[in-house]
Design a protein around this motif. Sequence first.
Motif, PDB file in Angstrom:
ATOM      1  N   ARG A 493     -38.445 -25.955 -19.366  1.00  0.00           N
ATOM      2  CA  ARG A 493     -38.581 -24.283 -18.791  1.00  0.00           C
ATOM      3  C   ARG A 493     -39.942 -24.967 -18.425  1.00  0.00           C
ATOM      4  O   ARG A 493     -40.855 -23.564 -17.001  1.00  0.00           O
ATOM      5  N   ILE A 494     -40.591 -25.517 -18.570  1.00  0.00           N
ATOM      6  CA  ILE A 494     -42.052 -25.988 -17.904  1.00  0.00           C
ATOM      7  C   ILE A 494     -41.405 -26.402 -15.626  1.00  0.00           C
ATOM      8  O   ILE A 494     -41.974 -25.740 -14.751  1.00  0.00           O
ATOM      9  N   GLY A 495     -40.696 -26.752 -15.822  1.00  0.00           N
ATOM     10  CA  GLY A 495     -40.422 -27.579 -14.728  1.00  0.00           C
ATOM     11  C   GLY A 495     -39.151 -26.440 -13.409  1.00  0.00           C
ATOM     12  O   GLY A 495     -39.472 -25.952 -12.502  1.00  0.00           O
ATOM     13  N   ARG A 496     -38.550 -25.465 -14.898  1.00  0.00           N
ATOM     14  CA  ARG A 496     -37.832 -24.144 -14.218  1.00  0.00           C
ATOM     15  C   ARG A 496     -39.047 -23.211 -13.382  1.00  0.00           C
ATOM     16  O   ARG A 496     -38.699 -22.138 -12.446  1.00  0.00           O
ATOM     17  N   ALA A 497     -39.989 -22.977 -13.717  1.00  0.00           N
ATOM     18  CA  ALA A 497     -40.993 -21.931 -14.075  1.00  0.00           C
ATOM     19  C   ALA A 497     -41.567 -22.901 -12.767  1.00  0.00           C
ATOM     20  O   ALA A 497     -41.964 -21.697 -11.842  1.00  0.00           O
ATOM     21  N   LEU A 498     -42.117 -24.278 -12.363  1.00  0.00           N
ATOM     22  CA  LEU A 498     -43.171 -24.454 -11.365  1.00  0.00           C
ATOM     23  C   LEU A 498     -41.898 -24.653 -10.420  1.00  0.00           C
ATOM     24  O   LEU A 498     -42.231 -23.707  -8.655  1.00  0.00           O
ATOM     25  N   PHE A 499     -40.832 -24.458 -10.504  1.00  0.00           N
ATOM     26  CA  PHE A 499     -39.439 -24.206  -9.278  1.00  0.00           C
ATOM     27  C   PHE A 499     -39.527 -22.513  -8.939  1.00  0.00           C
ATOM     28  O   PHE A 499     -39.968 -22.258  -7.827  1.00  0.00           O
ATOM     29  N   ARG A 500     -39.761 -21.394  -9.930  1.00  0.00           N
ATOM     30  CA  ARG A 500     -39.636 -20.095  -9.575  1.00  0.00           C
ATOM     31  C   ARG A 500     -41.141 -19.923  -8.805  1.00  0.00           C
ATOM     32  O   ARG A 500     -40.669 -18.570  -7.862  1.00  0.00           O
ATOM     33  N   LEU A 501     -41.899 -20.504  -9.314  1.00  0.00           N
ATOM     34  CA  LEU A 501     -43.090 -20.611  -8.627  1.00  0.00           C
ATOM     35  C   LEU A 501     -43.518 -20.647  -7.435  1.00  0.00           C
ATOM     36  O   LEU A 501     -44.163 -21.172  -6.656  1.00  0.00           O
ATOM     37  N   GLY A 502     -42.371 -21.197  -6.175  1.00  0.00           N
ATOM     38  CA  GLY A 502     -42.564 -22.499  -5.211  1.00  0.00           C
ATOM     39  C   GLY A 502     -42.824 -23.533  -5.578  1.00  0.00           C
ATOM     40  O   GLY A 502     -43.587 -23.883  -4.019  1.00  0.00           O
ATOM     41  N   ARG A 503     -43.535 -23.921  -6.511  1.00  0.00           N
ATOM     42  CA  ARG A 503     -44.114 -25.867  -6.102  1.00  0.00           C
ATOM     43  C   ARG A 503     -43.287 -26.670  -6.969  1.00  0.00           C
ATOM     44  O   ARG A 503     -43.258 -27.172  -7.524  1.00  0.00           O
ATOM     45  N   PHE A 504     -42.449 -26.409  -5.724  1.00  0.00           N
ATOM     46  CA  PHE A 504     -41.367 -27.146  -5.290  1.00  0.00           C
ATOM     47  C   PHE A 504     -41.602 -28.656  -5.898  1.00  0.00           C
ATOM     48  O   PHE A 504     -40.225 -29.295  -7.090  1.00  0.00           O
ATOM     49  N   GLU A 505     -42.525 -29.541  -5.252  1.00  0.00           N
ATOM     50  CA  GLU A 505     -42.384 -31.142  -5.256  1.00  0.00           C
ATOM     51  C   GLU A 505     -43.538 -30.860  -7.075  1.00  0.00           C
ATOM     52  O   GLU A 505     -42.734 -32.104  -6.965  1.00  0.00           O
ATOM     53  N   GLU A 506     -43.577 -30.188  -6.810  1.00  0.00           N
ATOM     54  CA  GLU A 506     -44.574 -30.709  -9.104  1.00  0.00           C
ATOM     55  C   GLU A 506     -42.974 -30.212  -9.922  1.00  0.00           C
ATOM     56  O   GLU A 506     -42.952 -31.258 -11.141  1.00  0.00           O
ATOM     57  N   SER A 507     -42.696 -29.665  -9.656  1.00  0.00           N
ATOM     58  CA  SER A 507     -40.916 -29.110 -10.452  1.00  0.00           C
ATOM     59  C   SER A 507     -40.240 -30.451 -10.150  1.00  0.00           C
ATOM     60  O   SER A 507     -40.039 -31.271 -11.793  1.00  0.00           O
ATOM     61  N   GLU A 508     -40.026 -30.851  -9.416  1.00  0.00           N
ATOM     62  CA  GLU A 508     -39.578 -32.388  -8.591  1.00  0.00           C
ATOM     63  C   GLU A 508     -39.712 -33.216  -9.813  1.00  0.00           C
ATOM     64  O   GLU A 508     -39.060 -34.179 -10.715  1.00  0.00           O
ATOM     65  N   ALA A 509     -41.219 -34.100  -9.236  1.00  0.00           N
ATOM     66  CA  ALA A 509     -41.825 -35.022 -10.730  1.00  0.00           C
ATOM     67  C   ALA A 509     -41.498 -34.728 -11.696  1.00  0.00           C
ATOM     68  O   ALA A 509     -41.170 -35.704 -12.684  1.00  0.00           O
ATOM     69  N   LEU A 510     -41.487 -33.943 -12.520  1.00  0.00           N
ATOM     70  CA  LEU A 510     -41.698 -32.563 -14.199  1.00  0.00           C
ATOM     71  C   LEU A 510     -39.734 -33.135 -14.729  1.00  0.00           C
ATOM     72  O   LEU A 510     -39.473 -34.245 -15.070  1.00  0.00           O
ATOM     73  N   TYR A 511     -39.240 -32.513 -13.782  1.00  0.00           N
ATOM     74  CA  TYR A 511     -37.859 -33.310 -13.827  1.00  0.00           C
ATOM     75  C   TYR A 511     -37.268 -34.676 -13.934  1.00  0.00           C
ATOM     76  O   TYR A 511     -36.487 -35.040 -14.855  1.00  0.00           O
ATOM     77  N   ARG A 512     -38.211 -35.932 -12.868  1.00  0.00           N
ATOM     78  CA  ARG A 512     -37.718 -36.501 -12.349  1.00  0.00           C
ATOM     79  C   ARG A 512     -38.475 -37.418 -14.178  1.00  0.00           C
ATOM     80  O   ARG A 512     -37.590 -38.474 -14.150  1.00  0.00           O
ATOM     81  N   SER A 513     -39.448 -37.066 -13.970  1.00  0.00           N
ATOM     82  CA  SER A 513     -39.968 -37.880 -15.431  1.00  0.00           C
ATOM     83  C   SER A 513     -39.478 -37.571 -16.631  1.00  0.00           C
ATOM     84  O   SER A 513     -39.293 -38.548 -18.208  1.00  0.00           O
ATOM     85  N   VAL A 514     -38.442 -36.140 -16.534  1.00  0.00           N
ATOM     86  CA  VAL A 514     -38.091 -35.723 -18.150  1.00  0.00           C
ATOM     87  C   VAL A 514     -36.787 -36.911 -17.849  1.00  0.00           C
ATOM     88  O   VAL A 514     -36.368 -37.144 -19.217  1.00  0.00           O
TER      89      VAL A 514
END
Length: 710
Positions: A493-514
Amino acid sequence: MNGGNDARADGQGHVYQASGDQHITEHHHHVPDWSGPDSVRRPSVGRAPVVLRDRAGEMDRLRAAVEPGVGNRVYVLYGLGGCGKTAVAYTLFHHAIDQAGRLGLWVNASDPTSLRTGMLAVAADRGASDGELMGARSGLRPAADLVWHYLDQSDQPWLLVLDNADDPAILRDGGWLRTSPAGTVVVTTRQSAAHWWPGAELLQFGVLPRQEAALVLRDLAPHAGSIDDAADVADRLGRLPLALTLAGGFLAHQVIDPWSLADYGRRLDGSTGLDPIEFIEQGAAAIGEDSRRLPSRTWQFSLDALTAQGLPEAAHLLRLLACWSSDPLPLSVLLGAELGAALPASHVESALRGLIDHSLTELVPGDIRGLRTHGVLLNSVARATPADQRESLSATAARLCLALLPEVPDRGPQDPRVSMLAPHVLALLRKAADWEVSRSTVEAAAECALRLVTAVHRTGDFASALSLSNNVVDLLSTQLDEDNVLLIRLRHRIGRALFRLGRFEESEALYRSVLEVCIGTLGPDAPDTLTTFLKLSSPLLNLGRQQEGIDLIRRATEKRIQLFGPTHALALLARSALAETATTPSELALGSTLIEDCRREFGEDHTITLKAELDLASALQRAGQSADALPYALSAFESNVRRFGPDFPITLNNQLSVSKILWDLGQHAEAIEHAEQLVEGRTRVLGSQHPWTLSSRELLKEYQGAQSER
């Protein structure tokens, strides 16, 4: 001695006279010591308020009640223990004697003995003789009748304060509460039930407004910090006058190393080694040692009274409420509440009524019926909760929240009660950590949090969803292993919220760690691993890494179909994501089959169906088949507007597709109109600097530039 019976004795001396042999038996009879209060002309309170803050409306009404010629009135000041009822009565008392020309009489009504001796002292003050008082004390004449006879006959108008009358039965059973044309009666109590106070005017008291609460701290400790610092500490203390007085008194009496208000506020989190309630009570020396004035004890008096009234279940219900927050709690959460023999389901209503009547909690008006309990009270109750009850209480609190939270929240507006539960779920997670409950109970609380975060996200409030999910993960990271599926899903859910907020690099990093955790502990084909593949594709596609993102979608789709079948909801969502990336005729042809499957399984207006229509329309438009794309795009757009409104994020995404398709089809005016609405909507919803807002603005400029060249 002259042989006659003429002996004398003084005081308590004894003379025994006899002729011949006598056997004497001596009997001693003692009159009870009816010691009363030292004074009924002075308030018997601890620390008097430096200045009475707020309460202006109530004080205006009470001052009017002691104006010349006013009598036959009873005012009942009720509210939570520690909310300043006695301070109001104290201020009125001095106004009455100093400015209104009244005689002031003050009686402690907290128990039958104090009330009786105090009221008889009032009768003595008003002229009752020793003989009349002795008769009343010995039960030979009605004591209350004697008191009120002399109050009625008083040659001075008076104000009588009956303080701490938390058990109204004491007043009722003795006939102590009456009216008189000669004066006005003010009662302070925690008991709010109107049936106890027939004919009285009830005035409710609660916590102070923020600014006024800050001023209380500044009154007591003027050099401890700014008004803003005081306001911050007041918020931490729930703006309860008792807690403010304890804090201000503590700061004012420090000598060796005085703290600032900011220092005090930082230490409220337990960093001193004391829990918050113990820390607050360090200021008790500033206001006296009366246990009624300590948070850890003040509410126990009310619970003891409820137990005496045959409602021991009220204490168990209050402990259940202590699992949650001081924010308004939807009353419907308590449907189905029960704690075995300690709190049967059939007794919850009467227990709650008892808590309300004793001002231990209060109903909150509004569209959603709610219940609010003060934070200092909840902390005090939680601190005193027996260790052997904590597991069942927290498990019950989680179960009741789960009953209200949708298992799979749909996109769009949620039941208003869901958002009300946010602070309560966070409080429950903290309580689970503090109480060290079992893993199963922690996981039940985590499931509450997951449902809540998902619901908030699907309302379109991505910023709140991100903040909430971060808080939840922080709280759970010390209670659950990182490979726990609930923790993994919350990080999704953190990764999805980051993505929707346009913070694509942070979203990618979060998903990769998961993803690393999922592959290492769950395996590459586990359902949660496949979800991570699919979610990781979204930021990758938006970062321009198309093939990498498409490969992840294909892998997730193939495995989901193998695990669940092609028409399972999870398989359809993956097929929809794959359809959006389609480029070849064969891939695009599969899109119509996808739409048929969605409509057959879930209906034409279902969220999954609408997503599939939009994804297919986008793919067809990019492939140059805008005429085929238009029906899908318009169908989804009309449904999304109807279901979610024009500013909902998915509706705006849909409008982008409609605009592009219309432009391709030569309907330029309509395409520009949709693009203008899209820019305005995304600016409102996502902000002016969101990547999708910027790209929408660029698209509109392209349209406008192309039009100007024509």
